[in-house]
Design a protein around this motif. Sequence first.
Motif, PDB file in Angstrom:
ATOM      1  N   GLY A  65       4.054  -1.551  15.799  1.00 29.29           N
ATOM      2  CA  GLY A  65       3.798  -2.600  14.816  1.00 29.29           C
ATOM      3  C   GLY A  65       2.488  -2.378  14.081  1.00 29.29           C
ATOM      4  O   GLY A  65       2.408  -2.533  12.861  1.00 29.29           O
ATOM      5  N   CYS A  66       1.440  -1.997  14.829  1.00 31.57           N
ATOM      6  CA  CYS A  66       0.145  -1.713  14.188  1.00 31.57           C
ATOM      7  C   CYS A  66       0.265  -0.547  13.216  1.00 31.57           C
ATOM      8  O   CYS A  66      -0.313  -0.578  12.119  1.00 31.57           O
ATOM      9  CB  CYS A  66      -0.895  -1.382  15.255  1.00 31.57           C
ATOM     10  SG  CYS A  66      -1.395  -2.780  16.280  1.00 31.57           S
ATOM     11  N   ALA A  67       1.002   0.489  13.612  1.00 31.24           N
ATOM     12  CA  ALA A  67       1.174   1.653  12.745  1.00 31.24           C
ATOM     13  C   ALA A  67       1.874   1.269  11.451  1.00 31.24           C
ATOM     14  O   ALA A  67       1.501   1.731  10.358  1.00 31.24           O
ATOM     15  CB  ALA A  67       1.963   2.736  13.485  1.00 31.24           C
ATOM     16  N   LEU A  68       2.879   0.418  11.539  1.00 25.92           N
ATOM     17  CA  LEU A  68       3.614   0.015  10.343  1.00 25.92           C
ATOM     18  C   LEU A  68       2.739  -0.816   9.406  1.00 25.92           C
ATOM     19  O   LEU A  68       2.768  -0.633   8.183  1.00 25.92           O
ATOM     20  CB  LEU A  68       4.858  -0.782  10.750  1.00 25.92           C
ATOM     21  CG  LEU A  68       5.859  -1.094   9.629  1.00 25.92           C
ATOM     22  CD1 LEU A  68       6.358   0.191   8.972  1.00 25.92           C
ATOM     23  CD2 LEU A  68       7.030  -1.900  10.177  1.00 25.92           C
ATOM     24  N   VAL A  69       1.933  -1.717   9.965  1.00 30.74           N
ATOM     25  CA  VAL A  69       1.021  -2.515   9.140  1.00 30.74           C
ATOM     26  C   VAL A  69       0.019  -1.610   8.433  1.00 30.74           C
ATOM     27  O   VAL A  69      -0.246  -1.758   7.230  1.00 30.74           O
ATOM     28  CB  VAL A  69       0.298  -3.569  10.000  1.00 30.74           C
ATOM     29  CG1 VAL A  69      -0.803  -4.251   9.191  1.00 30.74           C
ATOM     30  CG2 VAL A  69       1.288  -4.607  10.513  1.00 30.74           C
ATOM     31  N   LEU A  70      -0.548  -0.650   9.169  1.00 30.82           N
ATOM     32  CA  LEU A  70      -1.507   0.282   8.569  1.00 30.82           C
ATOM     33  C   LEU A  70      -0.865   1.106   7.457  1.00 30.82           C
ATOM     34  O   LEU A  70      -1.503   1.381   6.434  1.00 30.82           O
ATOM     35  CB  LEU A  70      -2.056   1.222   9.640  1.00 30.82           C
ATOM     36  CG  LEU A  70      -3.203   0.734  10.504  1.00 30.82           C
ATOM     37  CD1 LEU A  70      -3.545   1.786  11.544  1.00 30.82           C
ATOM     38  CD2 LEU A  70      -4.430   0.399   9.664  1.00 30.82           C
ATOM     39  N   ALA A  71       0.376   1.536   7.664  1.00 28.05           N
ATOM     40  CA  ALA A  71       1.053   2.389   6.690  1.00 28.05           C
ATOM     41  C   ALA A  71       1.219   1.704   5.341  1.00 28.05           C
ATOM     42  O   ALA A  71       1.334   2.374   4.310  1.00 28.05           O
ATOM     43  CB  ALA A  71       2.416   2.813   7.230  1.00 28.05           C
ATOM     44  N   VAL A  72       1.236   0.373   5.334  1.00 30.79           N
ATOM     45  CA  VAL A  72       1.350  -0.379   4.074  1.00 30.79           C
ATOM     46  C   VAL A  72      -0.024  -0.826   3.581  1.00 30.79           C
ATOM     47  O   VAL A  72      -0.324  -0.764   2.386  1.00 30.79           O
ATOM     48  CB  VAL A  72       2.273  -1.596   4.267  1.00 30.79           C
ATOM     49  CG1 VAL A  72       2.331  -2.442   2.997  1.00 30.79           C
ATOM     50  CG2 VAL A  72       3.680  -1.137   4.656  1.00 30.79           C
ATOM     51  N   ALA A  73      -0.879  -1.262   4.513  1.00 28.74           N
ATOM     52  CA  ALA A  73      -2.175  -1.824   4.121  1.00 28.74           C
ATOM     53  C   ALA A  73      -3.126  -0.775   3.565  1.00 28.74           C
ATOM     54  O   ALA A  73      -3.830  -1.025   2.576  1.00 28.74           O
ATOM     55  CB  ALA A  73      -2.812  -2.537   5.315  1.00 28.74           C
ATOM     56  N   VAL A  74      -3.173   0.410   4.167  1.00 28.16           N
ATOM     57  CA  VAL A  74      -4.152   1.420   3.745  1.00 28.16           C
ATOM     58  C   VAL A  74      -3.916   1.875   2.302  1.00 28.16           C
ATOM     59  O   VAL A  74      -4.860   1.894   1.503  1.00 28.16           O
ATOM     60  CB  VAL A  74      -4.160   2.612   4.719  1.00 28.16           C
ATOM     61  CG1 VAL A  74      -4.962   3.778   4.140  1.00 28.16           C
ATOM     62  CG2 VAL A  74      -4.755   2.185   6.053  1.00 28.16           C
ATOM     63  N   PRO A  75      -2.683   2.255   1.903  1.00 26.74           N
ATOM     64  CA  PRO A  75      -2.514   2.639   0.490  1.00 26.74           C
ATOM     65  C   PRO A  75      -2.755   1.487  -0.475  1.00 26.74           C
ATOM     66  O   PRO A  75      -3.227   1.702  -1.595  1.00 26.74           O
ATOM     67  CB  PRO A  75      -1.066   3.142   0.423  1.00 26.74           C
ATOM     68  CG  PRO A  75      -0.396   2.581   1.613  1.00 26.74           C
ATOM     69  CD  PRO A  75      -1.444   2.470   2.663  1.00 26.74           C
ATOM     70  N   ALA A  93      -1.650   8.487  -6.677  1.00 28.69           N
ATOM     71  CA  ALA A  93      -1.472   9.696  -5.866  1.00 28.69           C
ATOM     72  C   ALA A  93      -2.512   9.772  -4.755  1.00 28.69           C
ATOM     73  O   ALA A  93      -2.184  10.103  -3.602  1.00 28.69           O
ATOM     74  CB  ALA A  93      -1.542  10.934  -6.758  1.00 28.69           C
ATOM     75  N   VAL A  94      -3.766   9.484  -5.077  1.00 28.61           N
ATOM     76  CA  VAL A  94      -4.811   9.526  -4.053  1.00 28.61           C
ATOM     77  C   VAL A  94      -4.582   8.425  -3.011  1.00 28.61           C
ATOM     78  O   VAL A  94      -4.758   8.640  -1.805  1.00 28.61           O
ATOM     79  CB  VAL A  94      -6.207   9.393  -4.694  1.00 28.61           C
ATOM     80  CG1 VAL A  94      -7.287   9.346  -3.615  1.00 28.61           C
ATOM     81  CG2 VAL A  94      -6.476  10.563  -5.638  1.00 28.61           C
ATOM     82  N   ALA A  95      -4.160   7.241  -3.461  1.00 29.92           N
ATOM     83  CA  ALA A  95      -3.872   6.150  -2.523  1.00 29.92           C
ATOM     84  C   ALA A  95      -2.754   6.537  -1.565  1.00 29.92           C
ATOM     85  O   ALA A  95      -2.823   6.258  -0.362  1.00 29.92           O
ATOM     86  CB  ALA A  95      -3.511   4.883  -3.286  1.00 29.92           C
ATOM     87  N   ALA A  96      -1.718   7.205  -2.071  1.00 29.07           N
ATOM     88  CA  ALA A  96      -0.624   7.655  -1.206  1.00 29.07           C
ATOM     89  C   ALA A  96      -1.105   8.701  -0.218  1.00 29.07           C
ATOM     90  O   ALA A  96      -0.711   8.714   0.953  1.00 29.07           O
ATOM     91  CB  ALA A  96       0.509   8.220  -2.054  1.00 29.07           C
ATOM     92  N   THR A  97      -1.985   9.594  -0.678  1.00 30.42           N
ATOM     93  CA  THR A  97      -2.520  10.639   0.191  1.00 30.42           C
ATOM     94  C   THR A  97      -3.283  10.039   1.361  1.00 30.42           C
ATOM     95  O   THR A  97      -3.143  10.478   2.507  1.00 30.42           O
ATOM     96  CB  THR A  97      -3.448  11.562  -0.620  1.00 30.42           C
ATOM     97  OG1 THR A  97      -2.706  12.152  -1.692  1.00 30.42           O
ATOM     98  CG2 THR A  97      -4.023  12.655   0.248  1.00 30.42           C
ATOM     99  N   TYR A  98      -4.077   9.000   1.093  1.00 29.62           N
ATOM    100  CA  TYR A  98      -4.854   8.366   2.156  1.00 29.62           C
ATOM    101  C   TYR A  98      -4.026   7.355   2.940  1.00 29.62           C
ATOM    102  O   TYR A  98      -4.415   6.968   4.048  1.00 29.62           O
ATOM    103  CB  TYR A  98      -6.109   7.719   1.577  1.00 29.62           C
ATOM    104  CG  TYR A  98      -7.183   8.742   1.319  1.00 29.62           C
ATOM    105  CD1 TYR A  98      -8.196   8.980   2.249  1.00 29.62           C
ATOM    106  CD2 TYR A  98      -7.168   9.517   0.168  1.00 29.62           C
ATOM    107  CE1 TYR A  98      -9.144   9.958   2.037  1.00 29.62           C
ATOM    108  CE2 TYR A  98      -8.127  10.492  -0.064  1.00 29.62           C
ATOM    109  CZ  TYR A  98      -9.110  10.710   0.881  1.00 29.62           C
ATOM    110  OH  TYR A  98     -10.041  11.683   0.667  1.00 29.62           O
ATOM    111  N   GLY A  99      -2.901   6.935   2.390  1.00 31.28           N
ATOM    112  CA  GLY A  99      -2.019   6.037   3.126  1.00 31.28           C
ATOM    113  C   GLY A  99      -1.167   6.759   4.145  1.00 31.28           C
ATOM    114  O   GLY A  99      -0.700   6.160   5.109  1.00 31.28           O
TER     115      GLY A  99
END
Length: 344
Positions: A65-75, A93-99
């Motif tokens: 669950g934490c991984a899924l939240v991070l995968a959306v929140a970080v980008p 593109a940079v946001a996707a790279t860091y997401g």
Amino acid sequence: MNHLLDPAILFFVLGLAAGLLRSNLEVPAPLSRFLSLYLLMALGLKGGFALAQSGWTAQVSAAMGCALVLAVAVPAIAWCVLRRLLPPFDAAAVAATYGSVSAVTFVTASHLLEQQGTPAGGYMAAAMALMESPAIVLAVVMAQWLRQPVAAPAAVRADGQAVLAGGPLGVSAPAPQGPRLAQVLREALTDGGAVLLLGALLVGLVTGAQGEQAMHPFTVDLFKGLLAFFLLDMGLLTARSLSGLGGLGPQRLPLALFAVVGPVVHGLLALGLAKLAGLAVPEATLLAVLGASASYIAVPAVLRHAMPEARPALYVGLSLGITFPFNLVLGIPLYGAAAQWWLG
């Protein structure tokens, strides 16, 4: 800083130095590809063996669950910052790279935790796989939205009839078309590395303790040496990627700051989620490493044709030239110390 004396890290430093000195040292591309696949396969098997032993527990569900939240929140966070510094396609593109995530950073952090005698649960490999694709999906959707035609402003002719600048009223120039969304999503979800990682995890889960004993020479005895060899190649590649950042002009400093400060913020966000979810320190450390890492293989491979308007030298240069070495040398021990202080 004892982790800097680890042979794998020192071989990365050696490769970086050789690249900056313009040495003719190189790792052949087929061998580099093999090493990458080996690390993913070994990591997936270790995760499957561990998951077979522990089963699907509440802690495993919390980590996913934490991984899924991070995968959306970080980008999303990265996009909000980067759109003030870059054109829209470059920012996406940079946001996707860091997401997305760096498997090599994750593998290195896992190795260092094992060396310290505090290994994390192998199921964190599944969390890494879960975090790889959502940022790519968000970037492709963003690209489709950015390509939508914008109506030109209306003008009034001498006879009083309203027209649009550049054409009749109600007509706008067609937007350039990128690859179909379904095609890009299929490539993102069937990337060879992701398929191998998940497939190896499934093999480890099915074979359990018997498979772990049979594969021990492959997943343990060979692992440290091949990881060091791969990090030597990554050092050479990092040195080459730094040249791609030379043409950024006045944007160079704020983007370089983002490439260092952004991952730290993302890592702290991951630790906050780990605290709420009740994860142990080793798992929280790896979650922070995942949140702080940036893709330089999977995402660029998709975005090169899914978002041709963005500059690959920019998003690859930032992730591989700045964030990757920062995380490898300073970030991993920083996230581990923060996890120990906050959750220990």
